[in-house]
Write a protein that holds these residues in place. Sequence first.
Motif, PDB file in Angstrom:
ATOM      1  N   ASN A  70      41.219  33.074  41.194  1.00 61.79           N
ATOM      2  CA  ASN A  70      41.375  33.506  39.735  1.00 61.79           C
ATOM      3  C   ASN A  70      41.341  32.669  38.709  1.00 61.79           C
ATOM      4  OD1 ASN A  70      40.388  36.284  39.498  1.00 61.79           O
ATOM      5  ND2 ASN A  70      42.325  36.984  40.065  1.00 61.79           N
ATOM      6  N   ARG A  73      38.224  30.543  38.550  1.00 62.98           N
ATOM      7  CA  ARG A  73      37.105  31.404  37.930  1.00 62.98           C
ATOM      8  C   ARG A  73      37.224  31.404  36.659  1.00 62.98           C
ATOM      9  NH1 ARG A  73      38.111  36.024  42.342  1.00 62.98           N
ATOM     10  NH2 ARG A  73      36.832  35.135  43.990  1.00 62.98           N
ATOM     11  N   LYS A  74      38.366  31.140  35.931  1.00 59.48           N
ATOM     12  CA  LYS A  74      38.463  31.424  34.550  1.00 59.48           C
ATOM     13  C   LYS A  74      37.944  29.899  34.057  1.00 59.48           C
ATOM     14  CE  LYS A  74      42.408  34.072  33.954  1.00 59.48           C
ATOM     15  NZ  LYS A  74      43.923  34.244  34.205  1.00 59.48           N
ATOM     16  N   PHE A  76      34.934  28.281  35.047  1.00 53.74           N
ATOM     17  CA  PHE A  76      33.738  27.980  34.882  1.00 53.74           C
ATOM     18  C   PHE A  76      32.689  29.217  34.593  1.00 53.74           C
ATOM     19  CE2 PHE A  76      34.619  29.252  39.269  1.00 53.74           C
ATOM     20  CZ  PHE A  76      33.733  30.141  39.586  1.00 53.74           C
TER      21      PHE A  76
ATOM     22  N   VAL B  90      32.291  36.181  40.896  1.00 57.18           N
ATOM     23  CA  VAL B  90      32.831  34.791  40.345  1.00 57.18           C
ATOM     24  C   VAL B  90      33.522  35.280  39.011  1.00 57.18           C
ATOM     25  CG1 VAL B  90      30.801  33.527  41.242  1.00 57.18           C
ATOM     26  CG2 VAL B  90      30.384  34.556  39.075  1.00 57.18           C
ATOM     27  N   ALA B  91      33.557  36.535  38.421  1.00 56.82           N
ATOM     28  CA  ALA B  91      34.148  36.546  37.230  1.00 56.82           C
ATOM     29  C   ALA B  91      35.692  36.380  37.428  1.00 56.82           C
ATOM     30  CB  ALA B  91      33.893  38.014  37.024  1.00 56.82           C
ATOM     31  N   PRO B  92      36.358  36.240  36.378  1.00 62.88           N
ATOM     32  CA  PRO B  92      37.974  35.916  36.639  1.00 62.88           C
ATOM     33  C   PRO B  92      38.750  37.458  36.555  1.00 62.88           C
ATOM     34  CG  PRO B  92      37.094  35.185  34.364  1.00 62.88           C
ATOM     35  CD  PRO B  92      35.852  35.705  35.180  1.00 62.88           C
ATOM     36  N   VAL B  93      38.326  37.914  37.466  1.00 60.65           N
ATOM     37  CA  VAL B  93      38.898  39.362  37.553  1.00 60.65           C
ATOM     38  C   VAL B  93      39.244  39.519  39.044  1.00 60.65           C
ATOM     39  CG1 VAL B  93      38.610  41.753  37.319  1.00 60.65           C
ATOM     40  CG2 VAL B  93      37.329  40.300  35.838  1.00 60.65           C
ATOM     41  N   SER B  94      40.384  40.037  39.147  1.00 59.03           N
ATOM     42  CA  SER B  94      40.634  40.131  40.873  1.00 59.03           C
ATOM     43  C   SER B  94      39.756  41.182  41.461  1.00 59.03           C
ATOM     44  CB  SER B  94      42.047  40.716  40.845  1.00 59.03           C
ATOM     45  OG  SER B  94      42.238  42.143  40.644  1.00 59.03           O
TER      46      SER B  94
END
Lengths: 264, 248
Positions: A70, A73-74, A76, B90-94
């Motif tokens: 996580n 992912r933040k 890029f 790919v999103a910054p979410v679990s």
Amino acid sequence: MIQVRNLVKTFGTFTAVNDVSFDVAEGEIFAFLGPNGAGKTTTIKMLTTLLRPTSGAIELDGLDPQTKQNEARKRFGIVFQDPSLDGELSAAENMEIHGVLYHVPRKLRRQRSEELLKLFELWDRRAEQVKKFSGGMKRRLEIARGFLHTPKILFLDEPTLGLDPQSRNQLWTHVKKVNEAERVTVFLTTHYMDEADRVAHRIGVIDHGKLVAQGTPKAIKEQTGKESLEEAFLALTGSTIRDESAGSADQMRQFARMWSGGRR
Amino acid sequence: MSAIYILWLRELKRYTRSRVQIVASMGQPLLYLFVLGFGLGPVFQRAGNGDYRQFVSPGVIGMVVLFSSIFSGLGLLFDRQFGFLKETLVAPVSRLQIMAGRTLGGATVAVLQGLLVSLVCVIAGFRPVHPAAVPLALVFMMLIAVVFSALGVAIGSSLQDMQGFQLIMNFMVMPLFFLSGALFPLNGLPKVLELATSIDPLSYGIDGMRAVLLGITHFGAFTDAVVLVAVGAVLLVIGAYRFSKIEI
């Protein structure tokens, strides 16, 4: 910003990426070039947490994308090579979902979404379902969406595929702008050598899963003793045409096309 | 939370936009309701079991919720093929949140479908014996929806493409339906069939709906609820685990 050491990915007996190592510095534009099936997309998938490497180490801004998914992912944003839009939703709704998933605050989300849709000339059709868009429009929307949040690293996997020269120009101007103004590190792949030559600070050439050359466009031309990057690229990778096996995704798309009466 | 909400909303928007699909998905349950309802009605009556339409309505509602929730879970396959899945992965979410948004969205859609077919049942002559218990029936509908949406996501995460779809349909969804007692009473069955029906989670969902709406039950409404909650929890964990392992 990106550090890759001895990266390997095998699918069964096939080695897609074979012992690849490279670095991309902060604020750099790095072009990753290679013929079809050379391992570019597989590498990007591993860098962006979509695939687990068989072996080797990756660091994005000091983070291992495998263990700190996580956090990584933040850092890029990515524009994929193949479509990743929801065709049932409108352009604006696709932007909105992306903005929410990337935690862009509501006001900023709306504002940037408007700017980007205008920049890529989709604003007038924002309320239309994406499945009704032409190939070029879909592509532009994907790109506009990729710029909605401001990542530290931007991955662009063949972003100009199927774009007209106007949109291409718009894209690269924008890439350079965010690179210069916001120091965004850019990692891109393309088949258009002139683009890579013009935009990239450094280039890596991959073939059959191996990195065969690395350096500034100028250095690569000098290394091969060629005038243009295109010639240098052919000298490095040979001139035989590569086959890419059709994945299950392609088969499935065909299947779906059959059922939707060719609408997609 | 906002990620769960937006993905839930997406499922809802997709549902309301595919009118053809809404109509198409009603075809099969209506056949069961009308053809079996009227065709088997006299036999059922003579066997002393009362009005078959009354009996089969909760079964048909359960069937719609089952199909709709499993399909929305399998919608993951379509998302995988059309690429939208990548965008969420790919999103910054679990992944847990993504899975939760999808499952809740799918379950909501399934409940809406269930309500729609309930309406048709009422028009066709279905009359709950205990109208006050309708909210309870809704709870059972939701439980069925969550159980099978989670199952759908678990399966959808494990399949690569649609080739397994027919397999799932014929060897899982249809047996789940036929063994659930949707069409026949669960009392006095042969041993093997009794065992099969008692391990089918849908049996408990439909039995629960019958218990609260008609006052007829095989397992008892409380047991029904407990089983559904337990199975739902297990399937959610499995679904979340399988989903977290997706590679593209």
